[in-house]
Structure formats: C-alpha cells, structure tokens
Design a protein around this motif. Structure first.
Motif, PDB file in Angstrom:
ATOM      1  N   ARG A  71      48.290 116.767 -37.773  1.00 49.12           N
ATOM      2  CA  ARG A  71      47.218 116.021 -38.423  1.00 49.12           C
ATOM      3  C   ARG A  71      46.908 114.728 -37.680  1.00 49.12           C
ATOM      4  NH1 ARG A  71      44.545 119.672 -41.384  1.00 49.12           N
ATOM      5  NH2 ARG A  71      45.973 120.841 -42.717  1.00 49.12           N
ATOM      6  N   LEU A  72      47.886 114.196 -36.938  1.00 49.79           N
ATOM      7  CA  LEU A  72      47.701 112.931 -36.230  1.00 49.79           C
ATOM      8  C   LEU A  72      47.101 113.121 -34.846  1.00 49.79           C
ATOM      9  CD1 LEU A  72      51.077 111.154 -37.145  1.00 49.79           C
ATOM     10  CD2 LEU A  72      48.837 110.867 -38.221  1.00 49.79           C
ATOM     11  N   ASP A  73      46.743 114.338 -34.471  1.00 50.80           N
ATOM     12  CA  ASP A  73      46.180 114.586 -33.150  1.00 50.80           C
ATOM     13  C   ASP A  73      44.868 113.824 -32.967  1.00 50.80           C
ATOM     14  OD1 ASP A  73      48.219 116.212 -32.401  1.00 50.80           O
ATOM     15  OD2 ASP A  73      47.187 118.090 -32.806  1.00 50.80           O
ATOM     16  N   VAL A  74      44.628 113.397 -31.721  1.00 55.40           N
ATOM     17  CA  VAL A  74      43.381 112.712 -31.406  1.00 55.40           C
ATOM     18  C   VAL A  74      42.198 113.667 -31.547  1.00 55.40           C
ATOM     19  CG1 VAL A  74      42.104 111.490 -29.608  1.00 55.40           C
ATOM     20  CG2 VAL A  74      44.568 111.121 -29.854  1.00 55.40           C
ATOM     21  N   GLU A  75      42.381 114.908 -31.107  1.00 55.29           N
ATOM     22  CA  GLU A  75      41.330 115.901 -31.202  1.00 55.29           C
ATOM     23  C   GLU A  75      41.815 117.072 -32.057  1.00 55.29           C
ATOM     24  OE1 GLU A  75      40.058 117.102 -27.377  1.00 55.29           O
ATOM     25  OE2 GLU A  75      39.345 115.109 -26.781  1.00 55.29           O
ATOM     26  N   ALA A  76      41.033 117.432 -33.053  1.00 55.43           N
ATOM     27  CA  ALA A  76      41.386 118.564 -33.909  1.00 55.43           C
ATOM     28  C   ALA A  76      41.084 119.869 -33.173  1.00 55.43           C
ATOM     29  CB  ALA A  76      40.611 118.505 -35.216  1.00 55.43           C
ATOM     30  N   PRO A  77      41.845 120.923 -33.419  1.00 55.27           N
ATOM     31  CA  PRO A  77      41.561 122.204 -32.771  1.00 55.27           C
ATOM     32  C   PRO A  77      40.213 122.757 -33.203  1.00 55.27           C
ATOM     33  CG  PRO A  77      43.218 122.468 -34.496  1.00 55.27           C
ATOM     34  CD  PRO A  77      43.014 121.002 -34.316  1.00 55.27           C
ATOM     35  N   GLU A  78      39.551 123.463 -32.291  1.00 53.61           N
ATOM     36  CA  GLU A  78      38.244 124.034 -32.592  1.00 53.61           C
ATOM     37  C   GLU A  78      38.389 125.210 -33.554  1.00 53.61           C
ATOM     38  OE1 GLU A  78      36.365 125.092 -28.979  1.00 53.61           O
ATOM     39  OE2 GLU A  78      36.221 123.028 -28.233  1.00 53.61           O
ATOM     40  N   LYS A  79      37.343 125.434 -34.346  1.00 53.07           N
ATOM     41  CA  LYS A  79      37.356 126.565 -35.267  1.00 53.07           C
ATOM     42  C   LYS A  79      37.333 127.880 -34.485  1.00 53.07           C
ATOM     43  CE  LYS A  79      35.367 124.586 -39.471  1.00 53.07           C
ATOM     44  NZ  LYS A  79      34.310 124.725 -40.502  1.00 53.07           N
ATOM     45  N   PRO A  80      37.964 128.897 -35.023  1.00 50.86           N
ATOM     46  CA  PRO A  80      37.991 130.184 -34.314  1.00 50.86           C
ATOM     47  C   PRO A  80      36.625 130.849 -34.292  1.00 50.86           C
ATOM     48  CG  PRO A  80      38.951 130.405 -36.492  1.00 50.86           C
ATOM     49  CD  PRO A  80      38.688 128.933 -36.296  1.00 50.86           C
ATOM     50  N   GLU A  81      36.382 131.620 -33.250  1.00 48.10           N
ATOM     51  CA  GLU A  81      35.149 132.378 -33.124  1.00 48.10           C
ATOM     52  C   GLU A  81      35.473 133.870 -33.157  1.00 48.10           C
ATOM     53  OE1 GLU A  81      33.164 131.170 -29.592  1.00 48.10           O
ATOM     54  OE2 GLU A  81      32.826 129.105 -30.274  1.00 48.10           O
ATOM     55  N   GLY A  82      34.519 134.656 -33.638  1.00 50.87           N
ATOM     56  CA  GLY A  82      34.722 136.090 -33.685  1.00 50.87           C
ATOM     57  C   GLY A  82      35.426 136.524 -34.948  1.00 50.87           C
ATOM     58  N   PRO A  83      35.764 137.814 -35.033  1.00 48.19           N
ATOM     59  CA  PRO A  83      36.394 138.354 -36.245  1.00 48.19           C
ATOM     60  C   PRO A  83      37.825 137.859 -36.404  1.00 48.19           C
ATOM     61  CG  PRO A  83      36.340 140.001 -34.516  1.00 48.19           C
ATOM     62  CD  PRO A  83      35.555 138.835 -33.997  1.00 48.19           C
ATOM     63  N   SER A  84      38.332 137.953 -37.630  1.00 45.69           N
ATOM     64  CA  SER A  84      39.708 137.532 -37.904  1.00 45.69           C
ATOM     65  C   SER A  84      40.692 138.510 -37.289  1.00 45.69           C
ATOM     66  CB  SER A  84      39.935 137.439 -39.416  1.00 45.69           C
ATOM     67  OG  SER A  84      39.672 138.696 -40.031  1.00 45.69           O
ATOM     68  N   LEU A  85      41.930 138.031 -37.081  1.00 48.75           N
ATOM     69  CA  LEU A  85      42.972 138.895 -36.523  1.00 48.75           C
ATOM     70  C   LEU A  85      43.468 139.913 -37.545  1.00 48.75           C
ATOM     71  CD1 LEU A  85      45.141 136.335 -34.516  1.00 48.75           C
ATOM     72  CD2 LEU A  85      43.390 137.889 -33.646  1.00 48.75           C
ATOM     73  N   ALA A  86      43.509 139.512 -38.800  1.00 49.00           N
ATOM     74  CA  ALA A  86      44.026 140.414 -39.832  1.00 49.00           C
ATOM     75  C   ALA A  86      43.477 139.998 -41.185  1.00 49.00           C
ATOM     76  CB  ALA A  86      45.549 140.385 -39.858  1.00 49.00           C
ATOM     77  N   GLU A  87      43.357 140.980 -42.062  1.00 54.00           N
ATOM     78  CA  GLU A  87      42.986 140.736 -43.454  1.00 54.00           C
ATOM     79  C   GLU A  87      44.087 141.317 -44.325  1.00 54.00           C
ATOM     80  OE1 GLU A  87      39.640 142.376 -46.474  1.00 54.00           O
ATOM     81  OE2 GLU A  87      38.888 141.319 -44.686  1.00 54.00           O
ATOM     82  N   VAL A  88      44.733 140.442 -45.095  1.00 55.13           N
ATOM     83  CA  VAL A  88      45.900 140.840 -45.882  1.00 55.13           C
ATOM     84  C   VAL A  88      45.586 140.662 -47.363  1.00 55.13           C
ATOM     85  CG1 VAL A  88      48.338 140.421 -46.330  1.00 55.13           C
ATOM     86  CG2 VAL A  88      47.424 140.121 -44.013  1.00 55.13           C
ATOM     87  N   ALA A  89      45.858 141.699 -48.149  1.00 54.00           N
ATOM     88  CA  ALA A  89      45.671 141.644 -49.602  1.00 54.00           C
ATOM     89  C   ALA A  89      47.037 141.490 -50.258  1.00 54.00           C
ATOM     90  CB  ALA A  89      44.975 142.904 -50.097  1.00 54.00           C
ATOM     91  N   LEU A  90      47.242 140.385 -50.923  1.00 48.80           N
ATOM     92  CA  LEU A  90      48.516 140.117 -51.591  1.00 48.80           C
ATOM     93  C   LEU A  90      48.423 140.482 -53.063  1.00 48.80           C
ATOM     94  CD1 LEU A  90      49.782 136.708 -50.143  1.00 48.80           C
ATOM     95  CD2 LEU A  90      50.269 139.024 -49.357  1.00 48.80           C
TER      96      LEU A  90
END
Length: 208
Positions: A71-90
């Motif tokens: 959270r203290l990083d100077v630059e936040a990671p960019e949002k992911p592009e493209g489809p998700s890696l997995a969809e999990v139903a709990l």
C-alpha cells in the motif's frame, strides 16, 4: 466486521493461523445481499484465506500485475487487462487461498452469502529495517542529537524551508535597489534562530 474480536470460534481460527504462519491474522466477516461487486476489482497487500460460511459467491481471479505490491508503494500496480485467470464459485464450507497482489472481484450468486477473510500480513525487508531501527535506540550514540558529520553531509542537499523561486531572472526590472541573493541550503546555521549570515562562497548577490 472484525470477527476475531467478537466470536470465540473465529478467534481460535485466527490464533491457529498465527501459530502456523508466524504473523498477526485479522479475520473480517463480509455479508452480501445482492449480486453487485461491492469493492469492484481490487488487490490486497497480504495473502488471504477465504472461508465461505453461508450462501455462494463467485470469485474472478486475475493474478498480479506487479511484484510484491504494498500500500505504501509510490506507484500502484496497473489494472489487469484481458480475461480473468480463473472463476471460482464458493459454496458453504469451501475455502480459497488468494495470494498477495492478485486482483479479484467478488459477487454473490446464491442466497445471502457470508464469508470470512483471514489476512496473512507478510514479513518484508521493510519490517526488518524498522525492527532494526528500534533496536538501535538502545545505543546512546544513536539516541543523541544528529552528529556534526551527518549534518555537514546535508549541505546543498537539504531543501530546508520552502522559498519563492525566480525562474525568469531576465524579466526583473532594472532597479539599483533590487538585490537578488542565490544561496545554498545549509544543514546547520550559526547565529540566532531568526537570521544567519552565510559565507560568500555559499551566496551570490547581484544588482540590476
């Protein structure tokens, strides 16, 4: 809701995880009443263990877009592009592990879902340095005021108090009474608290 403070069973689970992973484990309880993604797609700066208690939820996992984010990083990671890696139903009774930094979005899919999130804060090199700094406070030398050698090393580096800048020196009107002084920052000033005279090598005066 911070459930480990109010529920004995959740507190016991958090304490068991703490003994195993050697870290503080907060446990939060999340309830959903509609299929809207309350937090949208986001990431956490710690690993999490998810326990589905009631109903069902859909987790879209997108992986991390930066190494070991904080959270203290100077630059936040960019949002992911493209489809998700997995969809999990709990379903009730299921568990899910989400690594630190993995983007995810959560939505209710059945009933009134209730799940428990146990956070596993990491022990990083930053935490080690903070701990070492605290240990150094036992040494009298490091408890004293700043040593003169260190103060001298800050000359021309420490910005000190903010001062107005004059980026367009050529536009200063011709006025014999106008004096422009360019000085370097000093870590230590001799004299009173209100004023100090710097050596000529550290200042330049010109008249226009």
């Amino acid at each position: 809701m911070i459930a480990d403070h109010v529920h004995p069973g959740v507190q016991a689970l958090a304490e068991a995880l703490e003994r195993h992973f050697r870290t503080d484990v907060p446990a939060n309880l999340y309830a959903s009443w509609h299929p809207t993604e309350a937090f949208g797609i986001h990431w956490d700066d710690h690993d999490t263990v998810i326990v589905q208690l009631e109903g069902a939820k859909r987790w879209n996992l997108c992986g991390a877009t930066g190494p070991d984010p904080l959270r203290l990083d100077v630059e936040a990671p960019e949002k992911p592009e493209g489809p998700s890696l997995a969809e999990v139903a709990l379903q009730a009774g299921d568990m899910l592990y989400v690594p630190r930094g993995w983007w995810h979005a959560v939505a209710a899919t059945q009933g009134r879902p209730l799940h428990l999130t146990c956070g596993l804060p990491p022990a990083t090199g930053h935490h080690l340095l903070v701990w070492l700094a605290g240990q150094l406070l036992h040494f009298p030398t490091l408890r004293a005021n700043v040593v003169s050698e260190f103060a001298a090393s800050l000359d021309a580096c420490d910005p000190g108090r903010p001062a107005p800048s004059l980026p367009h020196i050529g536009d200063v009107p011709a006025d014999p009474g106008l004096v422009l002084a360019l000085t370097t920052a000093r870590a230590e000033l001799e004299g009173t608290d209100e004023a100090a005279v710097l050596p000529k090598t550290a200042s330049t005066s010109t008249q226009n």
